[in-house]
Design a protein around this motif. Structure first.
Motif, PDB file in Angstrom:
ATOM      1  N   LEU A 174      -9.234   0.853   3.836  1.00 43.37           N
ATOM      2  CA  LEU A 174      -9.075   1.079   2.401  1.00 43.37           C
ATOM      3  C   LEU A 174     -10.306   1.700   1.743  1.00 43.37           C
ATOM      4  O   LEU A 174     -10.177   2.440   0.759  1.00 43.37           O
ATOM      5  CB  LEU A 174      -8.745  -0.237   1.702  1.00 43.37           C
TER       6      LEU A 174
ATOM      7  N   ALA B 138       0.826  -1.208   0.000  1.00 44.76           N
ATOM      8  CA  ALA B 138       0.000   0.000   0.000  1.00 44.76           C
ATOM      9  C   ALA B 138       0.863   1.261   0.000  1.00 44.76           C
ATOM     10  O   ALA B 138       0.572   2.234  -0.714  1.00 44.76           O
ATOM     11  CB  ALA B 138      -0.922  -0.001   1.217  1.00 44.76           C
TER      12      ALA B 138
ATOM     13  N   VAL C 106      -3.724  -4.143  -2.964  1.00 45.73           N
ATOM     14  CA  VAL C 106      -3.413  -4.224  -1.531  1.00 45.73           C
ATOM     15  C   VAL C 106      -4.117  -5.420  -0.882  1.00 45.73           C
ATOM     16  O   VAL C 106      -3.527  -6.156  -0.085  1.00 45.73           O
ATOM     17  CB  VAL C 106      -3.800  -2.916  -0.826  1.00 45.73           C
TER      18      VAL C 106
END
Length: 319
Positions: free
Chosen positions: A318, A254, A271
């Motif tokens: 995320l 990430a 990710v």
């Protein structure tokens, strides 16, 4: 969205757990007089010479490459190599886990490096972004994981397994590599795909049917290899391996991809795929070359179980 994702996770986790339990029941009962060691070796030979080549040929011959073709495999390689390097430093050089032999070190590095992208990755990405997101898992698996699995992974296993001497011998590895049936299947699938060669329905359907047996067979072998005593004996080792695989690896990926590519469907998928639990196919290499399969299976089960505890936090960060 959250309810749909939870439902998908539940539907995906239940058969995984049940197949592992069936394998463990076989280990305890030896039905028909066939003990788990013999059954596991027979199943792994079937996977190596029939099931996995079928899966490889079918998937590679049908995959269609797009603009994400370069980015997804590249970051898969970066995360995998970084995780393997960190696992080597932690388990072989830090002094935190003395007494580990090369069979154990090889198993730990494989478990920390290679993720279970196809079976679990597809289950996560499709509820998030629809069926089209399957391409991210396919790119990561075929162009990222598979290339290193049959080169770095097979080379490491052949060097540190029972018959190895702890060193990598290029010629010995090359002879082993070119004889692996999945490698030939990958090459055949790429040729059919990229050169637009005829792909007879009978061959393609046969490969598809063989490939469908790959994941159930490998899940059974995990259960056959699982030792509860091993889980109890090495909690700190398993926790460290799980932290490397599930937390450190996706965090590193990430940090490298989000500033460059931005926050979008592709980068979130990259990710998430970087933080998959340990790959089931590593059991094949462990069995083939004589690594510590029991330890590898323990890490695999531990990362799989812990993954579904870590996933909600990952999605919260995320999304």
């Amino acid at each position: 969205m959250s309810e749909q994702l939870l439902l998908s996770l539940g539907q995906g986790l239940a058969p995984i757990a049940l197949l592992i339990v069936l394998g463990y029941i076989w280990r305890r009962t030896s039905p028909g007089g066939l003990d788990a060691l013999q059954a596991r070796r027979a199943i792994n030979m079937l996977v190596m010479y029939a099931f996995y080549p079928g899966l490889a040929y079918h998937v590679v011959s049908h995959v269609r490459f797009g603009p994400d073709f370069y980015w997804v495999p590249m970051y898969t390689w970066i995360g995998l190599l970084a995780s393997a390097g960190m696992a080597w430093l932690v388990f072989a050089r830090s002094g935190l886990f003395p007494g580990l032999g090369r069979r154990q070190l090889g198993a730990l590095i494989l478990a920390c490096a290679f993720g279970n992208i196809l079976s679990i990755g597809l289950t996560i990405l499709q509820p998030l972004y629809g069926s089209g997101a399957a391409r991210f898992a396919i790119y990561a698996d075929i162009l990222g994981i598979s290339v290193l699995f049959w080169s770095l992974g097979a080379g490491l296993a052949s060097a540190w397994g029972d018959k190895g001497d702890g060193h990598f011998h290029p010629m010995v590895f090359f002879r082993t590599f070119v004889r692996l049936p999945p490698v030939w299947a990958f090459c055949a699938g790429f040729a059919v795909n990229l050169l637009e060669l005829p792909n007879p329905v009978a061959i393609d359907r046969t490969a598809e049917l063989l490939g469908q047996a790959t994941i159930p067979a490998m899940l059974l072998t995990i259960g056959m290899s699982l030792s509860p005593a091993a889980l109890r004996r090495r909690p700190s080792l398993l926790a460290t391996a799980a932290a490397l695989k599930l937390l450190l690896m996706p965090t590193l990926v990430a940090a490298l991809c989000l500033p460059i590519l931005g926050h979008n469907e592709m980068t979130v998928s990259i990710v998430l795929l970087a933080g998959m639990p340990s790959m089931m196919a590593t059991i094949m290499l462990s069995e083939r070359f004589g690594l510590d399969t029991e330890l590898l299976a323990s890490v695999m089960v531990a990362t799989t179980l812990l993954y579904f505890a870590v996933l909600p936090l990952t999605l919260w960060i995320l999304l």
